[in-house]
Design a protein around this motif. Structure first.
Motif, short mmCIF file in Angstrom:
data_model
loop_
_atom_site.label_atom_id
_atom_site.label_comp_id
_atom_site.label_asym_id
_atom_site.label_seq_id
_atom_site.Cartn_x
_atom_site.Cartn_y
_atom_site.Cartn_z
N ALA A 1 1.20 30.34 17.11
CA ALA A 1 2.61 30.69 17.21
C ALA A 1 3.33 30.73 15.88
CB ALA A 1 3.31 29.72 18.15
N SER A 2 2.76 30.10 14.86
CA SER A 2 3.43 30.11 13.56
C SER A 2 2.39 30.29 12.46
CB SER A 2 4.20 28.81 13.34
OG SER A 2 3.30 27.76 12.99
N LEU A 3 2.87 30.47 11.25
CA LEU A 3 1.97 30.71 10.13
C LEU A 3 1.25 29.45 9.66
CD1 LEU A 3 4.06 33.23 8.02
CD2 LEU A 3 1.86 33.66 9.10
N THR A 4 1.57 28.33 10.28
CA THR A 4 0.92 27.08 9.86
C THR A 4 0.27 26.32 10.99
OG1 THR A 4 3.00 25.87 10.11
CG2 THR A 4 2.53 26.76 7.92
N LEU A 5 0.29 26.87 12.19
CA LEU A 5 -0.26 26.11 13.31
C LEU A 5 -1.00 27.00 14.29
CD1 LEU A 5 -0.49 23.54 15.10
CD2 LEU A 5 1.73 24.17 16.09
N SER A 6 -2.22 26.60 14.61
CA SER A 6 -2.98 27.21 15.69
C SER A 6 -3.49 26.10 16.58
CB SER A 6 -4.16 28.02 15.14
OG SER A 6 -4.96 28.55 16.19
N THR A 7 -3.52 26.35 17.88
CA THR A 7 -4.04 25.34 18.80
C THR A 7 -5.16 25.92 19.65
OG1 THR A 7 -2.40 25.87 20.50
CG2 THR A 7 -1.82 24.14 18.93
N LEU A 8 -6.11 25.07 19.95
CA LEU A 8 -7.22 25.41 20.85
C LEU A 8 -7.14 24.46 22.03
CD1 LEU A 8 -10.01 26.69 21.64
CD2 LEU A 8 -11.06 24.90 20.25
N THR A 9 -7.02 24.99 23.22
CA THR A 9 -7.02 24.15 24.41
C THR A 9 -8.28 24.41 25.22
OG1 THR A 9 -4.60 24.19 24.52
CG2 THR A 9 -5.78 23.53 26.51
N VAL A 10 -9.06 23.37 25.40
CA VAL A 10 -10.25 23.45 26.23
C VAL A 10 -9.81 23.08 27.64
CG1 VAL A 10 -12.62 22.68 26.58
CG2 VAL A 10 -11.65 22.74 24.27
N THR A 11 -9.78 24.06 28.53
CA THR A 11 -9.25 23.81 29.87
C THR A 11 -10.37 23.33 30.80
OG1 THR A 11 -9.63 26.09 30.54
CG2 THR A 11 -7.50 25.58 29.56
N SER A 12 -10.01 22.39 31.67
CA SER A 12 -10.95 21.86 32.67
C SER A 12 -12.32 21.60 32.02
CB SER A 12 -11.08 22.85 33.83
OG SER A 12 -11.86 22.29 34.86
N ALA A 13 -12.29 20.73 31.03
CA ALA A 13 -13.51 20.50 30.23
C ALA A 13 -14.61 19.84 31.06
CB ALA A 13 -13.17 19.63 29.03
N HIS A 14 -15.83 20.23 30.78
CA HIS A 14 -17.01 19.66 31.43
C HIS A 14 -17.96 19.12 30.37
CE1 HIS A 14 -15.91 20.91 35.45
NE2 HIS A 14 -15.55 22.09 34.95
N LYS B 1 -12.40 12.42 30.65
CA LYS B 1 -13.16 12.66 31.87
C LYS B 1 -13.30 14.16 32.14
CE LYS B 1 -11.79 8.38 34.18
NZ LYS B 1 -11.12 7.79 35.37
N SER B 2 -14.33 14.49 32.87
CA SER B 2 -14.56 15.87 33.26
C SER B 2 -13.36 16.39 34.05
CB SER B 2 -15.83 15.93 34.12
OG SER B 2 -16.15 17.26 34.45
N GLY B 3 -12.96 17.63 33.77
CA GLY B 3 -11.83 18.24 34.45
C GLY B 3 -10.53 18.17 33.67
N THR B 4 -10.52 17.36 32.63
CA THR B 4 -9.33 17.23 31.78
C THR B 4 -9.22 18.42 30.84
OG1 THR B 4 -9.66 14.83 31.80
CG2 THR B 4 -8.16 15.71 30.16
N SER B 5 -7.97 18.78 30.52
CA SER B 5 -7.74 19.80 29.49
C SER B 5 -7.40 19.10 28.18
CB SER B 5 -6.61 20.74 29.91
OG SER B 5 -7.03 21.53 31.00
N VAL B 6 -7.94 19.60 27.10
CA VAL B 6 -7.77 18.97 25.79
C VAL B 6 -7.21 19.97 24.80
CG1 VAL B 6 -8.98 17.83 23.89
CG2 VAL B 6 -9.74 17.46 26.25
N LYS B 7 -6.18 19.57 24.08
CA LYS B 7 -5.58 20.44 23.08
C LYS B 7 -5.91 19.94 21.69
CE LYS B 7 -1.38 22.29 23.38
NZ LYS B 7 0.10 22.45 23.34
#
Lengths: 117, 112
Positions: free
Chosen positions: A72-85, A14-20
């Motif tokens: 944070a590490s050499l094997t992991l990156s994260t993208l968080t879409v905050t308050s998605a629309h 839903k709109s307004g949710t943050s997604v990682k």
């Protein structure tokens, strides 16, 4: 070799949710990872370059407060879409560069199809 | 900054024929040129790349040629098969930047 895993593959929320979204290099160390956005039948648009242990470098026009990147590490990156629309609905793909040289290929994850209702 | 153009945007060929996709770039400092194949809804996959110190590279049915003077490089697929149908992206990168600049893509359809 050079496998990049991206998770989840699909998100509907839903709109307004943050997604990682997670991007992992499974069999190599990636000092640099890249996050792209791809619209239907269009090319890959670079959003940001993620460097391990430092702040991401965002492309012009990409809101850093909306698209939070952590590497944070050499094997992991994260993208968080905050308050998605709904306008954030898209196909997001990460890639990781193998090795230390700039002239190494990028290996892509499977992508995450984000649908915001 | 770098600008990469790619032609044609769509290409249809009969199975068994050859396909050629051309890209031009603007930054003469670019020295690495990969090609990616992306099937519908899937990840782009590296199929071949070339560095500026060579003019041609082959891998079975796929070849890439580079003309540094003219600043263009091309992907050649011979004996095309239906499974070659996909979108192909070229890219260019220079020594100093971390990022690739991708072309707009070519949708290749191989007709049986």
């Amino acid at each position: 070799g050079a496998v990049v895993s991206q998770h989840p593959s699909r998100v509907i929320c839903k709109s307004g949710t943050s997604v990682k979204i997670e991007c992992r290099s499974l069999d190599f160390q990636a000092t640099t990872m890249f996050w792209y956005r791809q619209f239907p039948k269009k090319s890959l648009m670079l959003m940001a370059t993620s460097n391990e242990g430092s702040k991401a470098t965002y492309e012009q026009g990409v809101e850093k407060d909306k698209f939070l990147i952590n590497h944070a590490s050499l094997t992991l990156s994260t993208l968080t879409v905050t308050s998605a629309h709904p306008e954030d609905s898209s196909f997001y793909i990460c890639s990781a560069r193998q090795g230390w040289s700039f002239n190494q290929p990028q290996h892509f994850g499977d992508g995450t199809r984000l649908s915001i209702l | 900054g770098e600008n990469v153009e790619q032609h044609p945007s769509t290409l249809s060929v009969q199975e068994g024929d050859s396909a050629v996709i051309k890209c031009t770039y603007s930054d003469s400092a670019s020295n690495y040129f990969p090609w990616y194949k992306q099937e519908l809804g899937k990840r782009p996959q590296l199929i071949i790349d070339i560095r500026s110190n060579v003019g041609e590279k082959k891998d079975q049915r796929i070849a890439v040629t580079l003309n540094k003077t003219a600043k263009h490089f091309s992907l050649h697929i011979t004996e095309t098969q239906p499974e070659d149908s996909a979108v192909y992206f070229c890219a260019a990168k220079d020594n100093y930047g971390q990022n690739f600049v991708f072309g707009p893509g070519t949708r290749l359809s191989v007709l049986p």
